[in-house]
Design an enzyme around this catalytic site. Structure first.
Site, PDB file in Angstrom:
ATOM      1  N   ARG A  37     -25.932 -10.612  16.244  1.00 55.92           N
ATOM      2  CA  ARG A  37     -25.889  -9.544  14.996  1.00 55.92           C
ATOM      3  C   ARG A  37     -25.547 -10.436  13.914  1.00 55.92           C
ATOM      4  O   ARG A  37     -25.899 -10.163  12.863  1.00 55.92           O
ATOM      5  CB  ARG A  37     -24.865  -8.649  15.423  1.00 55.92           C
ATOM      6  CG  ARG A  37     -25.515  -7.665  16.462  1.00 55.92           C
ATOM      7  CD  ARG A  37     -24.586  -6.362  16.155  1.00 55.92           C
ATOM      8  NE  ARG A  37     -25.398  -5.070  17.048  1.00 55.92           N
ATOM      9  CZ  ARG A  37     -24.611  -4.162  17.790  1.00 55.92           C
ATOM     10  NH1 ARG A  37     -23.875  -4.337  18.122  1.00 55.92           N
ATOM     11  NH2 ARG A  37     -25.953  -3.361  18.196  1.00 55.92           N
ATOM     12  N   LYS A 198     -30.515   8.373  31.664  1.00 52.13           N
ATOM     13  CA  LYS A 198     -30.592   9.754  31.530  1.00 52.13           C
ATOM     14  C   LYS A 198     -31.691  10.434  30.281  1.00 52.13           C
ATOM     15  O   LYS A 198     -31.624   9.803  29.587  1.00 52.13           O
ATOM     16  CB  LYS A 198     -29.257  10.322  30.946  1.00 52.13           C
ATOM     17  CG  LYS A 198     -28.100  10.081  32.135  1.00 52.13           C
ATOM     18  CD  LYS A 198     -26.793  10.226  31.625  1.00 52.13           C
ATOM     19  CE  LYS A 198     -25.670  10.094  32.900  1.00 52.13           C
ATOM     20  NZ  LYS A 198     -24.475  10.929  32.311  1.00 52.13           N
ATOM     21  N   GLY A 351     -30.507  -0.496  23.116  1.00 52.37           N
ATOM     22  CA  GLY A 351     -29.549  -1.444  23.649  1.00 52.37           C
ATOM     23  C   GLY A 351     -30.044  -2.263  24.902  1.00 52.37           C
ATOM     24  O   GLY A 351     -30.280  -3.278  24.704  1.00 52.37           O
ATOM     25  N   GLY A 374     -28.783   2.981  18.956  1.00 57.18           N
ATOM     26  CA  GLY A 374     -28.914   4.317  18.708  1.00 57.18           C
ATOM     27  C   GLY A 374     -29.494   4.767  17.343  1.00 57.18           C
ATOM     28  O   GLY A 374     -30.221   5.600  17.369  1.00 57.18           O
TER      29      GLY A 374
END
Ligand code: ADP
Ligand code: MG
Length: 393
Positions: A37, A198, A351, A374
């Site tokens: 990052r 999920k 991610g 996200g």
């Protein structure tokens, strides 16, 4: 409204710029464990330096809860920044410190402590934003990874600057450019691969993708819920019983819209994820009671790879299996490899999917690998992210 970009931001030399970055790096025993990052933020820092700016860098790190917490200090990042830039970057232990101004008289770049040490950051508090912006005449946001959060440093703060005094940084701009190409008018045939643990965390992006893709490939733990929805046994596999209707809806929608929906036709199953004693390939529909699905089977890997071969656009989010375990990573690697080989425009977002891409050493062979997990998923839904809107207004 068009997004103001860094190159068209004009400012006199010696201007003081507040630069919001995503320096939310993993810290392990006081050291930065992965500097990606920070490296991704360097082009914007360097470009502003070349143009004679003085800047205070700010970011959040970890799950700091509105008060100072040494576990989430940005201190270790300052040392690394100094090394990368080749000069000392002083670290300011309070992001609102009154010393920022005098430090900037002496230094071109300073790093401010974690914004989330103040409760006002997450609350998008105007008072906090004003205190943060005090003394700066320009604002640049390069923190794409935080663009989906309505927090003070990315929403209330840019709200204090007019369009001539703020801009998106280079990373932010390239993320938006690449992801826009997927969301708005993707070149057809467009194929999306959605996996991960999920379905409940992916319903909005799934719905959005459904209206744009020609082919939708489902894998990972999420595919188990589709199996169950079709009345198949799934053994001890991860499933979300409360998401059966969502899975059915996705299948109905695909039929209605003429989207080709691919679900795994065979699986790798194991008796346990850690130290398995039994691992085998099983066709979908006959998962033994005591086993759990851990990856795609070989037939599915082949089908998925072929479905991606001729796509003009591919978007991938979510691994195809428990790829963290080497023996269960083949499905995920097959998708990564098929994308790398695909001549179309290929984007990885999320991610764990990005982690898998790096693990496969295929990062350079993708058109774009998003730095925002996200944020990239929310961008895919087609909504304008709060931090981007705040730059445009
Ligand atoms: P991303 O971060 O790319 O969006 P997710 O966070 O949704 O992906 O999911 C990643 C996780 O899904 C991984 O840690 C992986 O182990 C898990 N996973 C994938 N397939 C399965 C499966 N069949 N059973 C259990 N977990 C799975
Ligand atoms: Mg994840």
């Amino acid at each position: 409204m068009k997004l103001p970009d860094l190159d068209s931001l004009s400012f006199p030399t010696e201007s003081r710029i507040l630069l919001r970055l995503d320096l939310n790096v993993p810290i392990h025993e006081g050291e930065v464990a992965d500097d990606s990052r920070l490296i991704a933020a360097l082009p914007t820092i360097r470009s502003l330096l070349d143009r004679g700016a003085r800047m205070a860098l700010c970011s959040h790190l970890g799950k700091a809860a509105g008060a100072p917490d040494p576990r989430f200090s940005l201190g270790p990042v300052a040392a690394l920044l100094s090394r990368e830039l080749g000069f000392e970057v002083p670290f300011v232990q309070d992001c609102l410190s009154g010393k920022r101004g005098s430090l900037l008289d002496q230094h071109r770049v300073i790093l401010l402590e974690n914004l989330r040490f103040y409760p006002g950051e997450k609350k998008n508090d105007t008072g906090f934003a004003e205190a943060l912006a005090e003394g700066f005449s320009f604002y640049v946001n390069d923190a794409f990874g935080t663009a989906h959060r309505a927090h003070a440093s990315v929403v209330a703060t840019p709200g204090l600057f007019d369009r001539a005094h703020k801009a998106a940084g280079k990373l932010m701009f390239s993320e938006i450019q690449a992801l826009s190409r997927v969301v708005h008018d993707p070149e057809q045939p467009f194929a999306a691969v959605v996996g991960g643990a999920k379905i409940s965390t992916k319903t909005a992006p799934l719905e959005a993708l459904m209206s744009r893709v020609r082919t939708l490939l489902i894998g990972g733990g999420m595919a188990n819920t589709f199996l169950l929805a079709q009345g198949y046994e799934v053994g001890r596999s991860l499933v979300e019983e409360d998401m059966l209707d969502t899975a059915r809806e996705v299948m109905d929608q695909a039929k209605e819209r003429g989207v080709e929906l691919l679900l795994p036709s065979d699986y790798l199953v194991a008796d346990a994820i850690d130290a398995p004693e039994k691992v085998e390939v099983i066709p979908a529909g006959s998962i033994p009671e005591e086993m759990l699905i851990v990856d795609l089977g070989p037939e599915s890997r082949g089908r998925y790879a072929s479905a991606l071969a001729d796509a003009a656009t591919v978007f991938w989010n979510g691994p195809m299996g428990v790829f963290e375990v080497e023996a269960f990573s083949q499905g995920t690697m097959a998708v990564a490899q098929a994308m790398a080989d695909c001549p179309g425009f290929t984007v990885v977002g999320g991610g764990e999917s990005v982690m898998a891409t790096k693990k496969a050493g295929l990062e350079e062979r993708m058109s774009h690998v998003s730095t925002g997990g996200g944020a990239s998923l929310e961008f895919i839904t087609g909504e304008t992210l709060p931090a981007i809107r705040a730059l445009e207004e």
